[in-house]
Design a protein around this motif. Sequence first.
Motif, PDB file in Angstrom:
ATOM      1  N   TYR A 164       0.937  -1.349  -0.169  1.00  0.00           N
ATOM      2  CA  TYR A 164       0.011  -0.051  -0.059  1.00  0.00           C
ATOM      3  C   TYR A 164       0.895   1.277  -0.137  1.00  0.00           C
ATOM      4  N   GLN A 165       0.559   2.061  -0.923  1.00  0.00           N
ATOM      5  CA  GLN A 165       1.206   3.464  -1.171  1.00  0.00           C
ATOM      6  C   GLN A 165       0.278   4.482  -0.390  1.00  0.00           C
ATOM      7  N   ALA A 166       0.672   4.639   0.818  1.00  0.00           N
ATOM      8  CA  ALA A 166      -0.635   5.807   1.656  1.00  0.00           C
ATOM      9  C   ALA A 166      -0.539   7.000   0.848  1.00  0.00           C
ATOM     10  N   GLU A 167       0.717   7.820   0.195  1.00  0.00           N
ATOM     11  CA  GLU A 167       0.514   9.008  -0.438  1.00  0.00           C
ATOM     12  C   GLU A 167      -0.177   8.937  -1.649  1.00  0.00           C
ATOM     13  N   GLN A 168      -0.029   7.903  -2.578  1.00  0.00           N
ATOM     14  CA  GLN A 168      -0.555   7.893  -3.758  1.00  0.00           C
ATOM     15  C   GLN A 168      -2.022   7.316  -3.554  1.00  0.00           C
ATOM     16  N   ARG A 169      -2.408   6.811  -2.702  1.00  0.00           N
ATOM     17  CA  ARG A 169      -3.684   6.204  -2.227  1.00  0.00           C
ATOM     18  C   ARG A 169      -4.005   4.906  -3.242  1.00  0.00           C
ATOM     19  N   GLY A 170      -3.269   4.013  -3.053  1.00  0.00           N
ATOM     20  CA  GLY A 170      -3.294   2.913  -3.948  1.00  0.00           C
ATOM     21  C   GLY A 170      -2.266   1.851  -3.611  1.00  0.00           C
ATOM     22  N   TRP A 171      -2.509   0.638  -4.203  1.00  0.00           N
ATOM     23  CA  TRP A 171      -1.504  -0.509  -4.289  1.00  0.00           C
ATOM     24  C   TRP A 171      -0.929  -0.800  -5.240  1.00  0.00           C
ATOM     25  N   LEU A 172       0.310  -0.793  -5.027  1.00  0.00           N
ATOM     26  CA  LEU A 172       1.606  -1.156  -6.047  1.00  0.00           C
ATOM     27  C   LEU A 172       1.773  -2.658  -5.954  1.00  0.00           C
ATOM     28  N   ARG A 173       1.616  -3.220  -7.265  1.00  0.00           N
ATOM     29  CA  ARG A 173       1.829  -4.595  -7.583  1.00  0.00           C
ATOM     30  C   ARG A 173       3.336  -5.000  -7.178  1.00  0.00           C
ATOM     31  N   MET A 174       3.525  -6.069  -6.565  1.00  0.00           N
ATOM     32  CA  MET A 174       4.937  -6.392  -6.247  1.00  0.00           C
ATOM     33  C   MET A 174       5.331  -7.842  -6.974  1.00  0.00           C
ATOM     34  N   VAL A 175       3.899  -8.699  -7.047  1.00  0.00           N
ATOM     35  CA  VAL A 175       4.263  -9.843  -7.510  1.00  0.00           C
ATOM     36  C   VAL A 175       4.884  -9.963  -8.990  1.00  0.00           C
ATOM     37  N   GLY A 176       6.033 -10.764  -9.015  1.00  0.00           N
ATOM     38  CA  GLY A 176       6.586 -11.101 -10.498  1.00  0.00           C
ATOM     39  C   GLY A 176       5.859 -12.197 -11.147  1.00  0.00           C
ATOM     40  N   PRO A 177       6.243 -12.396 -12.583  1.00  0.00           N
ATOM     41  CA  PRO A 177       5.551 -13.220 -13.268  1.00  0.00           C
ATOM     42  C   PRO A 177       5.419 -14.742 -12.846  1.00  0.00           C
ATOM     43  N   GLN A 178       6.520 -15.158 -12.180  1.00  0.00           N
ATOM     44  CA  GLN A 178       6.581 -16.521 -11.531  1.00  0.00           C
ATOM     45  C   GLN A 178       5.156 -16.996 -10.686  1.00  0.00           C
ATOM     46  N   TRP A 179       4.722 -15.782 -10.110  1.00  0.00           N
ATOM     47  CA  TRP A 179       3.331 -15.962  -8.975  1.00  0.00           C
ATOM     48  C   TRP A 179       2.201 -15.226  -9.510  1.00  0.00           C
ATOM     49  N   ARG A 180       2.462 -14.642 -10.716  1.00  0.00           N
ATOM     50  CA  ARG A 180       1.295 -13.913 -10.973  1.00  0.00           C
ATOM     51  C   ARG A 180      -0.078 -14.602 -11.147  1.00  0.00           C
ATOM     52  N   HIS A 181       0.040 -16.013 -11.749  1.00  0.00           N
ATOM     53  CA  HIS A 181      -1.154 -16.769 -11.651  1.00  0.00           C
ATOM     54  C   HIS A 181      -1.997 -16.947 -10.450  1.00  0.00           C
ATOM     55  N   LEU A 182      -1.391 -16.371  -9.286  1.00  0.00           N
ATOM     56  CA  LEU A 182      -2.151 -16.461  -7.888  1.00  0.00           C
ATOM     57  C   LEU A 182      -3.138 -15.540  -7.786  1.00  0.00           C
ATOM     58  N   LEU A 183      -2.932 -14.446  -8.764  1.00  0.00           N
ATOM     59  CA  LEU A 183      -4.187 -13.508  -8.830  1.00  0.00           C
ATOM     60  C   LEU A 183      -5.370 -13.907 -10.001  1.00  0.00           C
TER      61      LEU A 183
END
Length: 416
Positions: A267-286
């Motif tokens: 969570y980026q409080a100043e930008q009021r949003g969520w920054l994706r951190m997961v790389g291609p290896q685990w992106r299928h979890l979404l």
Amino acid sequence: MVTVTPQASGTASERAGLHVTYDGRVHPAEEIARGAAYELFSADEVPGFERAPRGATYRWRKFVHVTEVTAVHGSTEPTEEAESPLLMPVHRERGWAQLHQLSQQPAAAGDRVLAAVRASAVIRPGTRMVKVLSARQLGGYVRGWLPHGFCYREHDVAHLRTPAGMAVLRGDGEGGRDGTDVAYALRWRAGGPEDYDVPVGAGHRGLTALPPRDRLGPPVLGTGFVPSNAQFIPEFITRDFADLPMPANATLLAYPAEGVEVVLYTYQAEQRGWLRMVGPQWRHLLAAVPGLSPDQEYVPTGDAPRSTQLVGAYAGSEYEAVADQPGGFRVLAMTRAARYPVDAAARRLRHATWRGVPCLVLREEAGWLRLRLCRPDADAVATTGAQCHERGVYEAWAPGAELTDDRVVDLPYPVE
């Protein structure tokens, strides 16, 4: 009592890496959550161990809480203050097994020894808290939901690392029966103990008496512990089941069957949003998360309605603030130079009464108010027609003209 041997001392074999003594045997291990739990390994089959994922160095593994081990060899020096463990008063007839049995009996809620153990699980500013989520709930948090309802200290649940193990902490009513092979969680740092309550005592007795038709998830026992045949875990709720302002650097996590922790978003409080951190290896979890694109790098939440706000005072003026514990509270500002530490901080929310039932006001739409019950019980649920959305969380719509005692409340935090 756990004996900890620093990495610089011990025998030559102990200095070769982290080893943990469990059930009389020494196992190679990996530390979890700064020593709150350990993943143990074995080349040979050991009772209670499960097969490790394909490609692992060792064929067998087991996750254990720090309270289950007797010695830790080769640990590194801690970099921050450890959370307080559960403590049991010395008792001639009762051990941990007997206390766990008591924790599963609603009639034992007033037991003095059990209450003393429960009181030893404390929250301080900066304590890492965890809420286990379904895929649907994860999507809600990415789009702007705030922490609320039942939650746990990370220290107490760090040994639960697989979807099967974490099912006991889910409050959505599915409890691992939704067919997914991944568990999700929100982790954040507590602003302070003022934001939390323990579901015990007369104030929460109605919650424990709700019939199965009116609730989701496991029953609330009223002892302050999770209903489980195997786990002895203290549980918390946000005070009055209120939303809490999302603190800086909160994370959304995934735990696949492999038992690894994958950081999905920060969570980026100043930008009021969520920054994706997961790389291609685990992106299928979404892939199982409804309405969420795994390829979207940043998800703003600025337009999402919020039922609470963190406010702070600085130089005689009021500003929106953000919690960044254990470092305190600061002004919420885009530029780093303007992120001043505040002189005072408070959580602002709106209370009201509808049909004699105390409620929180979540949002307003065209003269109707979305309410959440502060103290759910059978009478309040029947009077308001509130629906259960997750364990302990009951909400309803009400005409704004019918509300009484409608007021905005500021709940202050201690600021040093």
